[in-house]
Design an enzyme around this catalytic site. Structure first.
Site: not given
Ligand code: SAH
Length: 365
Positions: A108, A121, A128, A132, A135, A358
């Site tokens: 996406e 974005c 991935c 985490c 996420c 995000c």
């Molecule tokens: N893998 C990279 C980039 C992708 S995510 C990274 O981790 O930085 C981009 C941002 O969105 C990251 O800071 C991630 O931690 C955040 N993110 C992921 N899931 C989220 C959520 N459910 N709510 C808010 N931020 C989130």
């Protein structure tokens, strides 16, 4: 009769996306044109169509002889991503696209219009591997790396869409699906394609590109040495190892102090302020003592002039018990950080109603 243990079996080789102009450096493009039986300068003409006019339609390439067009487009501008669907939010200001790759892999991208800029974005991987727990993408695991051209094509598609209304893409953030620094060489090549001047690339400013990482320390050092002016964003989410080990599992390998030290090295080498991403999760990482710890960590290890904290209200993902911090907790977190001298903003969350915010980019197919 004995058979070889399975572990010696060669892993099934994933097929690669077809080669595309945007995968290649200008010199490699000229060589590729020659391989296709074309004069090398045709590569530059083709690149001008793709990066300058945003077209891959042979019928529009009237400066090329008809016979060359077909060969060049077939050999250097294959279709890489097809649209599965678009979804709009925020009164049309936000537009999410779900793409399908040549092998069915889903990714996406999100286009966000602001009064002063338009940000794309983009995804760097299908899925991935960083896992985490807050996420959505992290829950499905890694499918594969995207090719350089698959990354670039997401931006080109956004630029084409905007051109119809006289707009252009001004910023690109690697904050879609995937861990960009786990797909290092393709991501760095994509940054070059996005920022090299037309016809070598799309001609965006390096300073308007953000590469966001969980904190792969060796890759951060490598990126610092590339001579690029891109902004590094580090997804910290906790100032202490005990909590970060659970929120960003790669922390068991690269600890908070090492990650912040790498961010400092990046800031020193490039002269760019580092963005510290911190998703505020109710009763998990939003306590005042953690705000103080974070302020202290950044003040002492990174330096307040090199840090900017971006707080992201958590976008709850389906099936998770976690939620965003309540407003008063968020406000207190902000004031504690600011009082410690660290510049801090709260990110607005575009596209919540289309699961385009995000961490919500996870295809439901
Ligand atoms: N893998 C990279 C980039 C992708 S995510 C990274 O981790 O930085 C981009 C941002 O969105 C990251 O800071 C991630 O931690 C955040 N993110 C992921 N899931 C989220 C959520 N459910 N709510 C808010 N931020 C989130």
């Amino acid at each position: 009769m004995t058979s070889l243990p399975l572990v010696f079996d060669a892993p099934a080789r994933a097929r690669k996306p077809p080669r595309h102009l945007a995968d290649l450096s200008p010199a490699e493009r000229r060589a590729a044109a020659a391989e296709l039986g074309q004069p090398a300068y045709r590569a530059t003409q083709l690149a001008t169509h793709y990066f300058g006019r945003l077209t891959d339609d042979p019928a529009a390439m009237t400066d090329l002889p008809a016979a060359s067009r077909e060969a060049l487009v077939a050999g250097l501008l294959p279709d890489l991503l097809s649209v599965v669907r678009h979804a709009e939010a925020d009164g049309g200001a936000t537009r999410k696209t779900l793409w399908r790759g040549f092998d069915g892999a889903l990714v996406e991208s999100v286009l966000m219009r602001y009064p002063d800029r338009v940000t794309m974005c983009v995804s760097s991987q299908a899925g991935c591997g960083m896992a985490c727990p807050f996420c959505a993408t992290g829950q499905g695991g890694l499918t594969r790396n995207l090719s350089t051209a698959e990354i670039v094509e997401q931006v080109v598609a956004g630029a084409r869409h905007l051109r119809a209304e006289g707009g252009r893409v001004s910023n690109v953030v690697f904050m879609g699906m995937g861990e960009p620094l786990a797909n290092y060489s393709r991501v760095v090549a994509a940054v070059r394609r996005l920022t090299d001047p037309v016809p070598d690339g799309l001609g965006l400013s390096q300073r308007s590109v953000v590469v966001s990482t969980v904190g792969l320390v060796p890759a951060i050092h490598k990126l610092a040495a590339e001579g690029l002016q891109v902004t590094l964003a580090v997804s910290l989410h906790a100032p202490d190892d005990e909590l970060r080990d659970t929120l960003v599992p790669i922390n068991t390998r690269y600890k908070v102090a090492e990650v912040v030290d790498a961010a400092r090295a990046y800031a020193r080498t490039t002269g760019r302020r580092v963005s510290i991403e911190y998703a505020l999760i109710r009763d998990v990482n939003d306590q005042p003592f953690r705000a103080r710890l974070l302020g202290e960590l950044l003040r002492t290890r990174l330096g307040t002039s090199r840090a900017h904290v971006n707080l992201i209200p958590l976008n709850p993902t389906p099936g998770s018990e976690w939620d965003a911090s309540p407003r008063p907790a968020q406000d207190e977190f902000v004031s504690i950080l600011r009082a410690s001298g660290v510049s801090t903003t709260v990110r607005d969350t575009r596209g919540r109603d289309i699961a385009g915010a995000c961490g919500q980019l996870a295809a439901k197919e």
